[in-house]
Write a protein that holds these residues in place. Sequence first.
Motif, PDB file in Angstrom:
ATOM      1  N   THR A 160      -1.536  -4.095   3.868  1.00  0.00           N
ATOM      2  CA  THR A 160      -0.137  -4.559   3.957  1.00  0.00           C
ATOM      3  C   THR A 160       0.727  -3.859   2.903  1.00  0.00           C
ATOM      4  O   THR A 160       1.886  -3.531   3.160  1.00  0.00           O
ATOM      5  N   LEU A 161       0.145  -3.593   1.731  1.00  0.00           N
ATOM      6  CA  LEU A 161       0.919  -2.892   0.693  1.00  0.00           C
ATOM      7  C   LEU A 161       1.077  -1.410   1.038  1.00  0.00           C
ATOM      8  O   LEU A 161       2.071  -0.786   0.672  1.00  0.00           O
ATOM      9  N   THR A 162       0.110  -0.852   1.742  1.00  0.00           N
ATOM     10  CA  THR A 162       0.232   0.542   2.187  1.00  0.00           C
ATOM     11  C   THR A 162       1.366   0.677   3.205  1.00  0.00           C
ATOM     12  O   THR A 162       2.142   1.626   3.175  1.00  0.00           O
TER      13      THR A 162
ATOM     14  N   ARG B   3       5.110   0.419   1.389  1.00  0.00           N
ATOM     15  CA  ARG B   3       5.202   1.147   0.115  1.00  0.00           C
ATOM     16  C   ARG B   3       6.589   0.971  -0.481  1.00  0.00           C
ATOM     17  O   ARG B   3       7.586   0.951   0.254  1.00  0.00           O
ATOM     18  N   PRO B   4       6.665   0.886  -1.830  1.00  0.00           N
ATOM     19  CA  PRO B   4       7.988   0.829  -2.454  1.00  0.00           C
ATOM     20  C   PRO B   4       8.799   2.058  -2.043  1.00  0.00           C
ATOM     21  O   PRO B   4       8.307   3.184  -2.121  1.00  0.00           O
ATOM     22  N   GLY B   5       9.987   1.803  -1.563  1.00  0.00           N
ATOM     23  CA  GLY B   5      10.845   2.903  -1.130  1.00  0.00           C
ATOM     24  C   GLY B   5      10.706   3.217   0.346  1.00  0.00           C
ATOM     25  O   GLY B   5      11.379   4.101   0.873  1.00  0.00           O
TER      26      GLY B   5
ATOM     27  N   SER C  62       7.890  -8.139   3.670  1.00  0.00           N
ATOM     28  CA  SER C  62       7.897  -8.693   2.306  1.00  0.00           C
ATOM     29  C   SER C  62       6.498  -8.553   1.709  1.00  0.00           C
ATOM     30  O   SER C  62       5.536  -9.127   2.220  1.00  0.00           O
ATOM     31  N   ARG C  63       6.406  -7.811   0.631  1.00  0.00           N
ATOM     32  CA  ARG C  63       5.098  -7.580  -0.010  1.00  0.00           C
ATOM     33  C   ARG C  63       4.536  -8.889  -0.563  1.00  0.00           C
ATOM     34  O   ARG C  63       3.370  -9.216  -0.351  1.00  0.00           O
ATOM     35  N   LEU C  64       5.373  -9.631  -1.255  1.00  0.00           N
ATOM     36  CA  LEU C  64       4.912 -10.868  -1.902  1.00  0.00           C
ATOM     37  C   LEU C  64       4.458 -11.888  -0.858  1.00  0.00           C
ATOM     38  O   LEU C  64       3.371 -12.470  -0.970  1.00  0.00           O
ATOM     39  N   LEU C  65       5.309 -12.089   0.141  1.00  0.00           N
ATOM     40  CA  LEU C  65       4.979 -13.072   1.189  1.00  0.00           C
ATOM     41  C   LEU C  65       3.647 -12.720   1.862  1.00  0.00           C
ATOM     42  O   LEU C  65       2.807 -13.590   2.098  1.00  0.00           O
ATOM     43  N   ASN C  66       3.454 -11.445   2.141  1.00  0.00           N
ATOM     44  CA  ASN C  66       2.236 -11.032   2.846  1.00  0.00           C
ATOM     45  C   ASN C  66       0.983 -11.280   2.008  1.00  0.00           C
ATOM     46  O   ASN C  66      -0.041 -11.706   2.529  1.00  0.00           O
ATOM     47  N   VAL C  67       1.084 -11.021   0.711  1.00  0.00           N
ATOM     48  CA  VAL C  67      -0.070 -11.257  -0.164  1.00  0.00           C
ATOM     49  C   VAL C  67      -0.376 -12.759  -0.217  1.00  0.00           C
ATOM     50  O   VAL C  67      -1.543 -13.175  -0.138  1.00  0.00           O
TER      51      VAL C  67
ATOM     52  N   PRO D 138      19.364  13.944   4.120  1.00  0.00           N
ATOM     53  CA  PRO D 138      20.401  12.927   4.360  1.00  0.00           C
ATOM     54  C   PRO D 138      21.120  12.559   3.067  1.00  0.00           C
ATOM     55  O   PRO D 138      20.657  12.863   1.967  1.00  0.00           O
ATOM     56  N   GLN D 139      22.240  11.883   3.247  1.00  0.00           N
ATOM     57  CA  GLN D 139      23.009  11.450   2.073  1.00  0.00           C
ATOM     58  C   GLN D 139      22.222  10.400   1.293  1.00  0.00           C
ATOM     59  O   GLN D 139      22.158  10.440   0.079  1.00  0.00           O
ATOM     60  N   GLN D 140      21.623   9.459   2.031  1.00  0.00           N
ATOM     61  CA  GLN D 140      20.816   8.418   1.394  1.00  0.00           C
ATOM     62  C   GLN D 140      19.358   8.859   1.440  1.00  0.00           C
ATOM     63  O   GLN D 140      18.746   8.842   2.495  1.00  0.00           O
ATOM     64  N   THR D 141      18.853   9.271   0.314  1.00  0.00           N
ATOM     65  CA  THR D 141      17.460   9.715   0.296  1.00  0.00           C
ATOM     66  C   THR D 141      16.574   8.578  -0.200  1.00  0.00           C
ATOM     67  O   THR D 141      16.990   7.739  -0.983  1.00  0.00           O
ATOM     68  N   GLY D 142      15.353   8.565   0.274  1.00  0.00           N
ATOM     69  CA  GLY D 142      14.386   7.552  -0.155  1.00  0.00           C
ATOM     70  C   GLY D 142      13.050   8.221  -0.418  1.00  0.00           C
ATOM     71  O   GLY D 142      12.759   9.279   0.143  1.00  0.00           O
ATOM     72  N   PHE D 143      12.273   7.604  -1.279  1.00  0.00           N
ATOM     73  CA  PHE D 143      10.988   8.205  -1.652  1.00  0.00           C
ATOM     74  C   PHE D 143       9.922   7.129  -1.718  1.00  0.00           C
ATOM     75  O   PHE D 143      10.219   5.967  -1.969  1.00  0.00           O
ATOM     76  N   TYR D 144       8.672   7.547  -1.538  1.00  0.00           N
ATOM     77  CA  TYR D 144       7.546   6.673  -1.849  1.00  0.00           C
ATOM     78  C   TYR D 144       7.354   6.741  -3.365  1.00  0.00           C
ATOM     79  O   TYR D 144       6.882   7.744  -3.885  1.00  0.00           O
ATOM     80  N   GLU D 145       7.732   5.668  -4.041  1.00  0.00           N
ATOM     81  CA  GLU D 145       7.801   5.705  -5.502  1.00  0.00           C
ATOM     82  C   GLU D 145       6.447   5.964  -6.160  1.00  0.00           C
ATOM     83  O   GLU D 145       6.367   6.504  -7.244  1.00  0.00           O
ATOM     84  N   GLY D 146       5.374   5.555  -5.483  1.00  0.00           N
ATOM     85  CA  GLY D 146       4.044   5.719  -6.072  1.00  0.00           C
ATOM     86  C   GLY D 146       3.466   7.118  -5.880  1.00  0.00           C
ATOM     87  O   GLY D 146       2.370   7.399  -6.377  1.00  0.00           O
ATOM     88  N   PHE D 147       4.167   7.981  -5.161  1.00  0.00           N
ATOM     89  CA  PHE D 147       3.680   9.341  -4.922  1.00  0.00           C
ATOM     90  C   PHE D 147       4.183  10.267  -6.024  1.00  0.00           C
ATOM     91  O   PHE D 147       5.237  10.044  -6.601  1.00  0.00           O
ATOM     92  N   THR D 148       3.449  11.341  -6.264  1.00  0.00           N
ATOM     93  CA  THR D 148       3.999  12.408  -7.102  1.00  0.00           C
ATOM     94  C   THR D 148       4.917  13.256  -6.223  1.00  0.00           C
ATOM     95  O   THR D 148       4.896  13.128  -4.981  1.00  0.00           O
ATOM     96  N   ALA D 149       5.691  14.126  -6.877  1.00  0.00           N
ATOM     97  CA  ALA D 149       6.596  15.002  -6.112  1.00  0.00           C
ATOM     98  C   ALA D 149       5.788  15.836  -5.128  1.00  0.00           C
ATOM     99  O   ALA D 149       6.170  15.992  -3.959  1.00  0.00           O
ATOM    100  N   TYR D 150       4.646  16.358  -5.588  1.00  0.00           N
ATOM    101  CA  TYR D 150       3.805  17.179  -4.715  1.00  0.00           C
ATOM    102  C   TYR D 150       3.285  16.361  -3.532  1.00  0.00           C
ATOM    103  O   TYR D 150       3.365  16.799  -2.384  1.00  0.00           O
ATOM    104  N   GLU D 151       2.783  15.165  -3.823  1.00  0.00           N
ATOM    105  CA  GLU D 151       2.222  14.328  -2.758  1.00  0.00           C
ATOM    106  C   GLU D 151       3.282  13.979  -1.718  1.00  0.00           C
ATOM    107  O   GLU D 151       3.011  13.961  -0.520  1.00  0.00           O
TER     108      GLU D 151
END
Lengths: 302, 279
Positions: free
Chosen positions: A78-80, A83-85, A175-180, B82-95
Amino acid sequence: MIPDRLAEPSAVGALVRVEARRLLRHPALLIGAAAAAWLALPRWITGQPPEAQWDAQTYEQLTLLWSPLHLGAFVAATLTALRPGDGATAEMFAARPLGGRHRTLAQLVAGAIPMALTAVVVSLTWLLIADAGGIPTGFPVPVNLYPTVADAAYVIGLTGAAHAAGIALAHTTRSRLLNVVVGLIFTYIFFFMYWLTSFFPVSLLSPFVSPVSAGKTSYWGTPEPISSNGDGWYAIVRDTDFVACHTVYVAGVGVLLAAHALRRSDPEYRPRRLVLIGGLMAVSGFLLQVLTYSGAWSWPWS
Amino acid sequence: MTTRLTAVSKRFGRTTALRGITMEVDRGVTGLLGANGAGKTTLLRIMATVLSPDEGELRLLGRNPRDAGDRLQIRRQLGYLPQQTGFYEGFTAYEFVDYVAILQEITGTRQRRSEVRRVLEAVGLTDQMHRHLRSMSGGQRQRVALAQSLLGRPRLLLLDEPTVGLDPLERIRFRQVVSELAREHTVVLSTHLTDDVAALCDQVVVLGHGEITFTGTVADLVTTAAGHVWLADMPDVAAAGWWRTGDGRYRHIGEPPRGARLAPPTVEDGYMYLTGRGT
């Protein structure tokens, strides 16, 4: 809808490898596997069977001890999928050949990792049990039983279903928290308090079923383990077919959950084939459980 | 012609974001200028196959994005920031860029590795590629976003406000990367920064209230303000557009203030004059 055949299969394969690698080092999964191993392995390492409070406890708990691993697989999945972002990437990813459905598919297929991890820990436990001479079951003369392939398949199948459930829930609540919290509550109710759902037909529909149950009234001299509940003797039935059928049911639910996750990740996608397969597996698994059950629909030692 | 839009319109509820847009873009850099809400981002999103137009026809790289098969082929040759960019925060730039490279169907491990390194090097992130995105500054993250748009040397590159958050050196590096790509491919650049337009663009399209108000070369845009840009020692507060320049004098657009001297116009002057802000 872009037909599947147009997407590059090797790209989906590469995505699966990325997701699998990340899952393999996910703390929730590793902690769950470590906790399950800690519960299951040490009791057999001495080469002696563990002490039991009732005649079939050790065998029954054989499939119950893995709940931390199932919970770990659920939380990691669920966290995968959340992912944040993740939400903010939608616009950037929308213009790519591989869409949200392919990303979800890759996350689902990466469920092979927690399933393989479960298989490893279960196999180790099975080896230690074999080394200890089996699981003593019954009273006053216990019969040593060895776990079956169906028992192992059931535990591994539960991990797969937990993984699919984690991803399906992520595509429903966001929702990450709710799912956990949901994962913790389900684990507590269905595994730690498993006797709450151990009555017909709920037991057939809940994730956990006991591989042993109380059979018909029995008598001394039968080859099967027997026990007494104070009023008389009864047989302890080890239901391999029943466990196998329950595994089919659990796998069917897992496929239905996967179909839900894929549907939610691509509004134009209709996973009719998956729904049909999952539905057939779940329904037939349930019906076959009813047909194959050998016990007396009661657990007098519980 | 790489990309052609014919009478394209798009509405969001009661708001008309684009109205009858007809334009063509080909090899080189085309700049999209316009005020906030002019429709630049909507236009780019339609060209990126993220949005469908309500009306009109669209041909991207010679294909029709309404057709699923064509849309996939377009996406295989498209880069989009895009104007609004998003990222997987837990990834490195390379990943992260590697992940996007897979979504772009760059599947060979070696090929992907070298491509990811190439685009990260192009935006000057070679030394930072193994840092987690959550620990990167806004400018660095913008460079990661830019890097992912360059994957696979796209035939059509769409950039929405790409230089936001970049420092002057990074902007110059960005211009080098884009101008190199534009020698063979098509780049559409939406921006508020007329400096970027002056430095990069062959063609300029100005949008106002969802409609095209100007199409032409950068020189054409500059020419629109010829004879309307003035330098004076004192500001004429009655003028709608005036500002103090670095040498302490005051630049005016529109009618000449008393004692003012005619000045050669810039792209910014042309844009200001065209949008009516300088009159």
